[in-house]
Write a protein that holds these residues in place. Structure first.
Motif, PDB file in Angstrom:
ATOM      1  N   PHE A   1       0.583 -20.206 -12.637  1.00  0.00           N
ATOM      2  CA  PHE A   1       1.473 -20.926 -13.553  1.00  0.00           C
ATOM      3  C   PHE A   1       2.574 -21.657 -12.780  1.00  0.00           C
ATOM      4  CE2 PHE A   1       5.363 -20.437 -16.339  1.00  0.00           C
ATOM      5  CZ  PHE A   1       5.041 -21.435 -17.243  1.00  0.00           C
TER       6      PHE A   1
ATOM      7  N   GLN B   1       4.964 -18.784 -20.397  1.00  0.00           N
ATOM      8  CA  GLN B   1       3.669 -18.137 -20.585  1.00  0.00           C
ATOM      9  C   GLN B   1       3.839 -16.634 -20.438  1.00  0.00           C
ATOM     10  OE1 GLN B   1       0.255 -19.530 -18.419  1.00  0.00           O
ATOM     11  NE2 GLN B   1       0.475 -21.637 -19.116  1.00  0.00           N
TER      12      GLN B   1
ATOM     13  N   ASN C   1      -4.063 -12.883 -19.262  1.00  0.00           N
ATOM     14  CA  ASN C   1      -4.089 -14.299 -19.613  1.00  0.00           C
ATOM     15  C   ASN C   1      -4.813 -15.073 -18.514  1.00  0.00           C
ATOM     16  OD1 ASN C   1      -3.600 -16.801 -20.689  1.00  0.00           O
ATOM     17  ND2 ASN C   1      -1.387 -16.750 -20.444  1.00  0.00           N
TER      18      ASN C   1
END
Length: 376
Positions: free
Chosen positions: A258, A200, A229
């Protein structure tokens, strides 16, 4: 180590296979997603910024039951705009090139609107990559199980360094750090995914992925439209939610969220920049976290391996340690910041303008990640 060879396939053929797999399609980007194990319609709808009812309607589903391998239409195609320094999606910059150091184009949309575009764009791209890579025969996955967060430096309110450069005809052009670093980050992400990693990015663009420079004098424009994000963060009706030095810790928060879903010992954080430092030589610099006498040993090991991967006989890479906000409190097993070029050097700023050179930079970074992951 050498890059993975696909079984007994010669290295030259491996390069051809990789280039074919990573080649950008010439048509509009389609919003088609292949269902993965553990997916639900709600998760897919959330990922693409749509609703369960819309997906069911588009695919004529009578229930919410889905299965791995099923291909779902999750929205209309995203318009692709060809350009000498593109392609772009949704909309292209007003100017064809960065006119001056002070030139900038601000977004007419809110951070939330730009996030919705950016999220849909990156998710469509990731779905297309997974589909393409999944069809590759004898594909090796040395990074399977690794979660890697890539942090394209600056963006949003902060373009980073903006320097002047010259074409071969002595025409003045301008290079914007965040725009070119984002392109390198996209190229790194694609290669890491090819080798099986879950990847990511902390910052997203609402109108481009990787871009080629078919006319290098048309340099990337300073568009202040990037967003973090982070869907919830971008709901705030505040222009200050866009990336900047004032909220740099948001990058760490995005990364740590994440990393929660993976193994601690298989997580990496790589922040990419191209600094403007006249006091040091041209070429790459790799930085690991150090606060006072406290040093992050795994990150130092990662930095040393990355330094060797970036090293070149004519342009040696350097290594250093600093106490940096983007590396502090990071839950990755190892985290580094890479200054891939020093744009105070005319040669380094020149190289950034060409997508072939940016791809070479990306490949060296990927090699560093592979060398570190396979050495453990």
């Amino acid at each position: 180590m050498t890059l993975p060879t696909y079984g007994a396939i010669p290295r030259r053929l491996v390069v051809v296979v990789i280039l074919c797999l990573l080649a950008s399609p010439v048509h509009a980007l389609t919003s088609v997603y292949e269902v993965q194990s553990g997916d639900s319609l709600w998760e897919i709808a959330s990922r693409f910024g749509t609703s369960v009812s819309t997906i069911k309607q588009l695919n004529k589903l009578k229930s919410s039951s889905i299965h791995p391998g099923q291909r779902l239409l999750v929205g209309s195609s995203i318009r692709k705009i060809e350009a000498n320094n593109g392609p772009y999606y949704y909309a292209s910059p007003k100017s064809e090139t960065q006119k001056s150091r002070g030139y900038a184009e601000s977004s007419s949309r809110s951070a939330r609107e730009d996030y919705n575009r950016a999220n849909r764009l990156i998710q469509a791209h990731l779905a297309e990559l997974r589909d393409r890579f999944g069809k590759a025969k004898k594909r090796e996955s040395p990074l399977k199980g690794w979660r890697i967060m890539l942090d394209p430096g600056h963006g949003g309110r902060d373009p980073g360094a903006i320097v002047s450069n010259e074409t071969g005809d002595k025409e003045e052009v301008h290079v914007v750090e965040d725009e070119y670093v984002y392109d390198i980050t996209m190229r790194v992400m694609e290669r890491l995914m090819l080798y099986g990693a879950e990847v990511q990015m902390t910052v997203l663009s609402p109108n481009h992925l990787k871009r080629d420079s078919f006319l290098a004098k048309e340099t990337f424009v300073n568009e202040k439209n990037e967003v973090y994000n982070d869907e919830a963060y971008n709901r705030k009706a505040d222009p200050m939610v866009r990336p900047g030095s004032h909220n740099i810790k948001r990058r760490v928060m995005v990364a740590n969220r994440f990393f929660k879903k993976g193994r601690k010992d298989k997580s990496l954080f790589v922040s990419l920049h191209a600094d403007n430092s006249p006091q040091r030589p041209r070429g790459p610099l790799v930085i690991y976290q150090k606060k006072g006498s406290r040093m992050d040993k795994p990150s130092r090991t990662f930095a040393k391996i990355m330094q060797r991967a970036l090293d070149h006989r004519t342009v040696p890479s350097l290594i250093g340690s600093r106490n940096m906000a983007v590396l502090r409190d990071n839950r990755a097993s190892a985290e580094i910041l890479v200054e891939i070029r020093n744009v105070s050097s005319k040669a380094d700023a020149w190289a950034l303008r060409f997508h072939e050179k940016r791809q070479e930079d990306a490949d060296r970074i990927v090699r560093g990640v592979l060398d570190y992951a396979t050495s453990r």
